[in-house]
Design a protein around this motif. Structure first.
Motif, mmCIF file in Angstrom:
data_model
loop_
_atom_site.group_PDB
_atom_site.id
_atom_site.type_symbol
_atom_site.label_atom_id
_atom_site.label_comp_id
_atom_site.label_asym_id
_atom_site.label_seq_id
_atom_site.Cartn_x
_atom_site.Cartn_y
_atom_site.Cartn_z
ATOM 1 N N TYR A 72 0.822 -1.210 0.000
ATOM 2 C CA TYR A 72 0.000 0.000 0.000
ATOM 3 C C TYR A 72 0.862 1.269 0.000
ATOM 4 O O TYR A 72 0.498 2.273 -0.634
ATOM 5 N N SER A 74 3.846 1.604 -1.389
ATOM 6 C CA SER A 74 4.338 1.737 -2.767
ATOM 7 C C SER A 74 3.237 2.230 -3.694
ATOM 8 O O SER A 74 3.463 3.099 -4.551
ATOM 9 N N ALA A 75 2.016 1.696 -3.507
ATOM 10 C CA ALA A 75 0.891 2.094 -4.356
ATOM 11 C C ALA A 75 0.508 3.552 -4.135
ATOM 12 O O ALA A 75 0.133 4.252 -5.083
ATOM 13 N N THR A 78 2.846 5.892 -6.292
ATOM 14 C CA THR A 78 2.567 5.972 -7.731
ATOM 15 C C THR A 78 1.159 6.474 -8.029
ATOM 16 O O THR A 78 0.929 7.106 -9.055
ATOM 17 N N HIS A 79 0.201 6.187 -7.141
ATOM 18 C CA HIS A 79 -1.186 6.598 -7.379
ATOM 19 C C HIS A 79 -1.361 8.106 -7.195
ATOM 20 O O HIS A 79 -2.005 8.772 -8.018
ATOM 21 N N SER A 103 9.301 3.884 -5.447
ATOM 22 C CA SER A 103 8.093 3.425 -4.751
ATOM 23 C C SER A 103 8.384 2.183 -3.914
ATOM 24 O O SER A 103 7.889 2.048 -2.789
ATOM 25 N N SER A 158 -5.591 0.899 -6.436
ATOM 26 C CA SER A 158 -4.742 0.673 -7.602
ATOM 27 C C SER A 158 -3.477 1.502 -7.507
ATOM 28 O O SER A 158 -3.511 2.687 -7.164
ATOM 29 N N ALA A 159 -2.349 0.860 -7.802
ATOM 30 C CA ALA A 159 -1.072 1.583 -7.838
ATOM 31 C C ALA A 159 -0.912 2.367 -9.130
ATOM 32 O O ALA A 159 -0.076 3.267 -9.220
ATOM 33 N N GLY A 233 5.483 -4.361 -2.470
ATOM 34 C CA GLY A 233 5.463 -3.310 -3.489
ATOM 35 C C GLY A 233 5.446 -3.878 -4.901
ATOM 36 O O GLY A 233 4.712 -3.397 -5.773
ATOM 37 N N SER A 236 1.911 -5.072 -5.555
ATOM 38 C CA SER A 236 0.933 -4.011 -5.832
ATOM 39 C C SER A 236 1.172 -3.360 -7.191
ATOM 40 O O SER A 236 0.222 -2.905 -7.834
ATOM 41 N N GLN A 237 2.430 -3.321 -7.641
ATOM 42 C CA GLN A 237 2.739 -2.697 -8.926
ATOM 43 C C GLN A 237 2.533 -3.632 -10.107
ATOM 44 O O GLN A 237 2.721 -3.242 -11.252
#
Length: 330
Positions: A72, A74-75, A78-79, A103, A158-159, A233, A236-237
């Protein structure tokens, strides 16, 4: 050739090999490609947990919590900050790689910080008590995420964004898996590693010899949490969206099974077990509703026939050396 030069050479050869394979990864069937990515992620999770459970002798059941924090965190990078990062680095191969590394590093650091916060008070406990505390930590993290609207809660998160596509690829997945293996292997051979093994073998004797057992347990916990966060991470990516249900205590149990099946304190065993236990459920899909029953029975049979795990007697080189000695004696 000294150990440092040898490690640098192994690392460079590994990176070159991954770059070569990455050029052909586009030709792989998407289904098989996704299995490969999950294998790489599970290798990182299993080897990082083995540092805590196998080499240091603790019993953590909260690795899914560290994975969730890394995923989360990492997401979120980028989000919410994807446009700013694209403006700085661009959206080509270099730009996407830089954004992914940033990230993942942030996710790993957040997981490591949580490992520090949880580890300092809880690692004074031992055995079942530690397992219960870490299990509770993992469930607390999941429930908190479930009720956080900023990361989507139960709806998922969503990432990706309009500026950022899915960033996880073959190279970065196995680059970090390779890095975790190399890091843990070198760590356990260092003075820190000898302290970890001493704590594993006899904590009271280690304290008597002047080893600060809590300190070394916390160090192992933080390192394991960091790489667990990196794996989260990557997870999620890779997926379109992530959900709290992906990080239940069953995920922690799954990672623990990989460590035990491979052999406590065996890096090679963790890698092989991660590969087997990622592929096996997919091979059993044809058995539909009986798939998980067969999967569980196979694991039980394996543990009955090989209770110390696949490589419970040590790493591959040690087992081969023992085998050669037996041949000579025979």
């Amino acid at each position: 050739m000294n150990a440092f030069t040898k490690n640098i050479l192994i690392f460079l050869v590994g990176v070159v090999a991954l770059l070569v394979i990455e050029n052909f990864s586009g030709a792989i069937n998407p289904y098989y490609f996704s299995i490969l990515i999950y294998i790489g992620i599970n290798i990182s999770l299993a080897v990082s947990l083995n540092l805590i459970n196998g080499f240091t002798g603790q019993f953590s059941l909260g690795h899914a919590g560290f994975m969730a924090i890394g995923a989360y965190s990492s997401a979120v990078v980028t989000h919410y900050f994807g446009s700013e990062l694209v403006a700085i680095f661009g959206n080509g191969i270099f730009g996407n790689s830089a954004i992914l590394v940033i990230s993942l590093t942030f996710g790993g650091l957040c997981a490591a910080l949580s490992g520090l916060i949880v580890g300092i008070p809880s690692l004074r406990l031992k055995g079942d008590y530690l397992a219960i505390v870490t299990l509770g930590f993992g469930e607390i993290i999941r429930v908190v995420i479930l009720n956080l609207d900023v990361v989507g809660g139960a709806r998922g998160f969503s990432a990706t964004s309009e500026s950022i596509p899915k960033l996880t690829n073959f190279f970065w997945t196995f680059f970090f898996a390779f890095t975790v293996i190399l890091f843990v292997n070198n760590l356990v051979k260092s003075t820190y590693g000898r302290a970890f093994i001493a704590v594993h073998d006899d904590e009271i004797a280690s304290e008597a010899m002047g080893i600060n057992t809590t300190r070394y347990k916390v160090i192992a916990f933080i390192a394991g949490a960091f790489f667990g966060g990196i794996a989260g991470g990557l997870f999620s990516q890779f997926l379109p969206s992530i959900y709290p249900q992906s990080f239940t205590f069953l995920k922690s149990i799954e990672i623990v099974v990989m460590v035990i099946l491979g052999g406590m304190g065996s890096i090679v065993g963790s890698v092989i077990a991660a590969i087997i236990l990622t592929i096996l459920p997919e091979l059993l899909r044809g058995f539909s509703e009986y798939r998980m029953i067969i999967y569980a029975l196979l694991i039980i049979v394996m543990m009955l026939t090989r209770p110390t795990g696949l490589f419970g007697g040590g790493e591959l080189d040690k087992l081969l050396a023992k085998f050669r000695r037996k041949e000579k004696l025979g």
